[in-house]
Design a protein around this motif. Structure first.
Motif, PDB file in Angstrom:
ATOM      1  N   THR A  70      41.145  40.543  39.012  1.00  0.00           N
ATOM      2  CA  THR A  70      40.369  39.363  38.625  1.00  0.00           C
ATOM      3  C   THR A  70      39.276  39.725  37.627  1.00  0.00           C
ATOM      4  O   THR A  70      39.072  39.021  36.628  1.00  0.00           O
TER       5      THR A  70
ATOM      6  N   ILE B 223      40.927  40.455  34.231  1.00  0.00           N
ATOM      7  CA  ILE B 223      41.409  39.242  33.571  1.00  0.00           C
ATOM      8  C   ILE B 223      40.247  38.424  33.015  1.00  0.00           C
ATOM      9  O   ILE B 223      40.302  37.929  31.889  1.00  0.00           O
TER      10      ILE B 223
ATOM     11  N   TRP C 296      39.917  37.694  29.052  1.00  0.00           N
ATOM     12  CA  TRP C 296      40.526  36.383  28.907  1.00  0.00           C
ATOM     13  C   TRP C 296      40.638  35.887  27.463  1.00  0.00           C
ATOM     14  O   TRP C 296      41.716  35.464  27.041  1.00  0.00           O
TER      15      TRP C 296
END
Length: 116
Positions: free
Chosen positions: A82, A85, A89
């Motif tokens: 997480t 990412i 992003w």
């Protein structure tokens, strides 16, 4: 600033219309194939613009976090993924949109708009 829902819809409209292209062209659904290619091209350009805009104007939410907070968040594999990412992003969005626009859409355009 771009909100999450239009970006999510843009990603879906960028990827999903390309998937049935071979079947649509083979079964002579050329009008539907043309529409799908146009929708995917517009969504790809939108995602490319959003990705570039986010890359230059977006502040990483984890940039204000201390190293202790990042370590606590990354203790599990899901937490690590997480954090990676979220940090990458804008670059992932730009890369995927650029890849689809440069490599996949030209072939789809040729097959959809070819005279039969």
């Amino acid at each position: 600033m771009f909100s999450a829902w239009p970006i999510a819809i843009g990603i879906a409209l960028m990827i999903l219309p390309i998937l049935p292209m071979g079947w649509l062209v083979a079964n002579k659904w050329t009008q539907t194939a043309k529409s799908f290619v146009i929708v995917s091209a517009c969504a790809s350009m939108y995602c490319l613009i959003v990705g570039v805009s986010l890359a230059f104007g977006w502040q990483d939410p984890s940039s204000d976090a201390t190293s202790e907070q990042l370590v606590n968040g990354a203790t599990s594999q899901r937490g690590t993924l997480t954090i990676i990412i979220i940090s990458l992003w804008p670059y992932l969005l730009t890369g995927v949109a650029g890849y689809i626009a440069y490599y996949i859409l030209p072939d789809a355009l040729k097959s959809a708009f070819r005279d039969r």
